[in-house]
Design a protein around this motif. Structure first.
Motif, short mmCIF file in Angstrom:
data_model
loop_
_atom_site.label_atom_id
_atom_site.label_comp_id
_atom_site.label_asym_id
_atom_site.label_seq_id
_atom_site.Cartn_x
_atom_site.Cartn_y
_atom_site.Cartn_z
N PRO A 11 0.84 -1.21 0.00
CA PRO A 11 0.00 0.00 0.00
C PRO A 11 0.87 1.25 0.00
N TYR A 12 0.47 2.22 -0.79
CA TYR A 12 1.31 3.41 -1.01
C TYR A 12 0.52 4.67 -0.72
N CYS A 13 1.20 5.63 -0.13
CA CYS A 13 0.62 6.96 0.04
C CYS A 13 1.72 7.99 -0.20
N PRO A 14 1.48 8.97 -1.07
CA PRO A 14 2.54 9.96 -1.35
C PRO A 14 2.85 10.81 -0.13
N VAL A 15 4.13 10.99 0.14
CA VAL A 15 4.59 11.84 1.23
C VAL A 15 5.58 12.85 0.65
N LEU A 16 5.31 14.12 0.85
CA LEU A 16 6.17 15.17 0.33
C LEU A 16 7.13 15.64 1.42
N ASP A 17 8.41 15.69 1.10
CA ASP A 17 9.40 16.09 2.08
C ASP A 17 9.12 17.48 2.64
N SER A 18 8.67 18.38 1.77
CA SER A 18 8.44 19.75 2.22
C SER A 18 7.20 19.87 3.11
N ARG A 19 6.39 18.83 3.15
CA ARG A 19 5.15 18.88 3.95
C ARG A 19 5.22 17.98 5.18
N ARG A 20 6.38 17.40 5.45
CA ARG A 20 6.50 16.52 6.60
C ARG A 20 6.21 17.29 7.88
N ILE A 21 5.68 16.59 8.87
CA ILE A 21 5.33 17.21 10.13
C ILE A 21 6.58 17.63 10.89
N ARG A 22 6.61 18.87 11.25
CA ARG A 22 7.67 19.37 12.13
C ARG A 22 6.97 19.69 13.46
N SER A 23 6.96 18.75 14.36
CA SER A 23 6.07 18.78 15.51
C SER A 23 6.21 20.06 16.34
N SER A 24 5.07 20.67 16.58
CA SER A 24 5.03 21.84 17.46
C SER A 24 4.06 21.60 18.61
N GLY A 33 -4.49 8.07 4.78
CA GLY A 33 -3.06 7.82 4.72
C GLY A 33 -2.18 9.02 4.89
N GLN A 34 -2.74 10.20 4.91
CA GLN A 34 -1.97 11.44 5.06
C GLN A 34 -2.02 11.90 6.52
N ASP A 35 -0.86 12.21 7.06
CA ASP A 35 -0.78 12.73 8.42
C ASP A 35 -0.51 14.23 8.38
N PHE A 36 -1.18 14.96 9.24
CA PHE A 36 -0.87 16.38 9.38
C PHE A 36 -1.13 16.81 10.81
N GLU A 37 -0.44 17.88 11.19
CA GLU A 37 -0.55 18.39 12.56
C GLU A 37 -1.50 19.58 12.59
N TRP A 38 -2.50 19.48 13.45
CA TRP A 38 -3.48 20.56 13.59
C TRP A 38 -2.83 21.79 14.21
N SER A 39 -3.12 22.96 13.64
CA SER A 39 -2.49 24.19 14.11
C SER A 39 -3.52 25.32 14.13
N GLU A 40 -3.06 26.49 14.51
CA GLU A 40 -3.96 27.65 14.56
C GLU A 40 -4.38 28.10 13.17
N LEU A 41 -3.70 27.62 12.13
CA LEU A 41 -4.08 27.96 10.76
C LEU A 41 -5.26 27.12 10.28
N HIS A 42 -5.53 25.99 10.94
CA HIS A 42 -6.63 25.13 10.54
C HIS A 42 -7.97 25.70 10.99
N THR A 43 -9.04 25.23 10.37
CA THR A 43 -10.39 25.72 10.66
C THR A 43 -11.28 24.54 11.04
N GLU A 44 -11.94 24.66 12.17
CA GLU A 44 -12.85 23.60 12.61
C GLU A 44 -14.02 23.46 11.64
N SER A 45 -14.55 22.25 11.56
CA SER A 45 -15.70 21.99 10.68
C SER A 45 -16.90 22.85 11.06
N SER A 46 -17.04 23.13 12.36
CA SER A 46 -18.18 23.95 12.82
C SER A 46 -18.07 25.38 12.28
N ALA A 47 -16.86 25.83 11.98
CA ALA A 47 -16.68 27.17 11.41
C ALA A 47 -16.80 27.14 9.89
#
Length: 425
Positions: A11-24, A33-47
Motif C-alpha cells: 500500500p502506497y501513500c505519497p509523502v512530500l518532504d516539504s510537507r512533513r510534520i515538524r512537531s510543534s 493515509g496522510q498525516d498532518f498536525e493541527w495548528s492555529e491555521l486550521h479551521t474547525e468543521s463547525s466554522a
C-alpha cells in the motif's frame, strides 16, 4: 519515501518532504493515509459549515435583474446593460470586478502564470488524476456536479467537452501576458465562469418549482457555495504545486510557489470568493491548512463519488485497459487509501507503467526548467494554448451547456431524462 523508490507491491501513500510534520505540539490527524498536525491555521468543521450557506450574492442578484436566456452570454449582457444605465446593478458589478485591490502584484501574477505554462503537461496530469478525481471524494460537491449534469453526461465525448471547458479558464488566464487585467481575456473568462456558477446555482435552487426534487440547502448547502469555491481554488493552486513536487521529486522554487498562489488569489476574487476566505492569500502554510481542514469536513466518499470518479476516468478512452492505466496513475498521486475508497482497480503492472509515465514527465519537467530547452518548450506550450483559444472562441462558456438549456439534469438523475419544463433562467 519517494514515489520513485517506493515498493509498489505494498500500500502506497505519497509523502512530500516539504510537507512533513515538524512537531510543534499539536494533535496529529490522519486522513486517507496522510498525516498532518493541527495548528492555529486550521479551521474547525463547525466554522466551515456556515460558509456552505453563502453563494455569490452579487452575481446572484445580477442574474435576477438580467433574467438571461439559456443561450445568452451573461458577460455580454452585463456590458450591454451597464452601457445603457450607469446606475444599474450591472454597471456596479463591472466597476467592482474591475477594481484592483492594493495587494495585487501584476508582476507576481505573470510569474505565476508562467509557472503553469512552463510545466503545463505535468500540471495537466495533476489536475485530472489528482485534483478532479480526488475532489469527487466530497459527496456534497459531487452532488452538484451530478444534479447539474456537469462531468456526468452519459456520453464520454460530452464529458471530455466539459473537461476541456474547465481547462479553458486556465488557458485564458495564462496564455497571454496581462490576460488577467480588467477587461482582458482571462478576466472576462473568469467573469463568465462566475456567471455560469450562478446560473447552475439558481437552476438547482429553483428545480423544486418545476416538479423536480427540491435542493436541500440545510443538508447540502447552497450549490457552489463559499466553501466549495475555496476547495476548488485549492484544487487548481495548492494541489497542483503539491502534485508537481511529487512528480518532480522536489518542490518548485519558493518564489514560484508564492507567485502561483498569488495568481489564484486574484482569480478567486474574480470568481466570487471573498478575499478573507481565500486560502491563497497568505502563502503555502495557510493553503495547506485550509485544504486539510476542508478534507476533514467534506471528504467522505460514497457510492456517487465512486460512480463519478469511474465515469471521469473512462471518459478519455472507454476501454478497460485505458481505465486501469488512468486509475493506476490516480492511485499513485492520491494514495491507495483514497484509491480504495473510490474502488479504483489495483494492478501491479499498471502501477509500474504509471510510475514510468511519471518518470517521463519528470524528465520532461527537467527539460522545461533547463536553460537550453526551457524557453522553446514554454513558447510551444503557450502556442498550443493560443491555438485552442483561436479554435474555440467564447462559445466554450455559452450556447453549449445542456445543464442550462434543459431541466432534465436538474431532476436529480445525472444522465436521466425528464419532460419537466425548466423555470426561466
Amino acid at each position: 519515501m519517494s514515489l520513485y523508490s517506493a515498493d509498489l507491491t505494498r500500500p502506497y501513500c505519497p509523502v512530500l518532504d516539504s510537507r512533513r510534520i515538524r512537531s510543534s505540539g499539536g494533535p496529529v490527524i490522519r486522513k486517507f493515509g496522510q498525516d498532518f498536525e493541527w495548528s492555529e491555521l486550521h479551521t474547525e468543521s463547525s466554522a466551515l459549515e456556515p460558509l456552505r450557506q453563502v453563494g455569490d450574492p452579487e452575481m446572484d442578484a445580477l442574474l435576477e435583474e438580467l433574467q438571461p436566456r439559456p443561450s445568452d452570454d451573461v458577460y455580454s449582457l452585463i456590458v450591454s446593460k451597464a452601457a445603457e444605465d450607469s446606475e444599474s446593478a450591472a454597471a456596479r458589478f463591472l466597476a467592482e470586478a474591475g477594481t484592483v485591490p492594493e495587494w495585487v502584484d501584476w508582476e507576481l501574477i505573470e510569474r505565476g502564470a508562467l509557472t503553469f505554462v512552463r510545466l503545463l503537461p505535468l500540471a495537466s496530469v495533476v489536475l485530472f488524476n489528482a485534483s478532479l478525481v480526488g475532489g469527487f471524494s466530497a459527496p456534497k460537491i459531487t452532488k452538484v456536479l451530478d444534479a447539474s449534469g456537469y462531468l456526468t453526461a452519459e456520453q464520454p465525448r460530452a464529458v471530455m467537452r466539459r473537461l476541456f471547458e474547465t481547462g479553458r479558464l486556465l488557458i485564458d488566464c495564462c496564455a497571454e501576458q496581462g490576460a488577467l487585467r480588467p477587461g482582458r481575456e482571462g478576466w472576462r473568462s473568469a467573469v463568465r465562469v462566475r456567471a455560469l456558477h450562478a446560473r447552475v446555482r439558481r437552476r438547482l435552487l429553483l428545480r423544486g418549482a418545476s416538479g423536480g426534487e427540491a435542493w436541500d440547502c440545510a443538508r447540502d448547502g447552497v450549490p457552489i457555495n463559499q466553501e466549495d469555491q475555496a476547495v476548488t481554488l485549492l484544487a487548481f493552486s495548492y494541489n497542483v504545486l503539491a502534485g508537481l513536487e511529487l512528480i518532480r521529486g522536489g518542490p518548485v522554487p519558493e518564489e514560484e510557489e508564492r507567485a502561483y498562489l498569488h495568481l489564484w488569489r486574484w482569480v478567486g476574487r474574480l470568481l466570487g470568493l471573498r478575499d478573507e476566505l481565500n486560502p491563497c492569500r497568505a502563502g503555502m502554510p495557510l493553503a495547506k491548512a485550509t485544504l486539510e481542514s476542508i478534507v476533514l469536513h467534506l471528504l467522505h466518499p460514497d457510492a456517487l463519488s465512486v460512480r463519478v470518479a469511474h465515469h471521469l476516468l473512462r471518459a478519455p478512452r472507454s476501454s478497460d485497459a485505458a481505465f486501469e492505466r488512468s486509475a493506476s496513475m490516480t492511485r499513485l498521486l492520491v494514495g491507495d487509501e483514497l484509491g480504495d475508497a473510490l474502488e479504483l482497480p489495483w494492478s501491479l503492472p499498471g502501477r509500474r507503467r504509471a510510475r514510468w509515465a511519471l518518470l517521463v514527465l519528470r524528465a520532461y519537467g527537467a527539460l522545461c526548467g533547463s536553460t537550453l530547452f526551457g524557453g522553446p518548450l514554454c513558447w510551444l506550450h503557450r502556442s498550443l494554448m493560443r491555438a485552442v483559444q483561436r479554435a474555440e472562441g467564447v462559445e466554450t462558456f455559452v450556447g453549449r451547456r445542456p445543464e442550462l438549456q434543459s431541466a432534465s439534469r436538474c431532476g436529480g438523475g445525472g444522465g436521466s431524462s425528464s419532460a419537466t419544463a425548466a423555470p426561466p433562467d
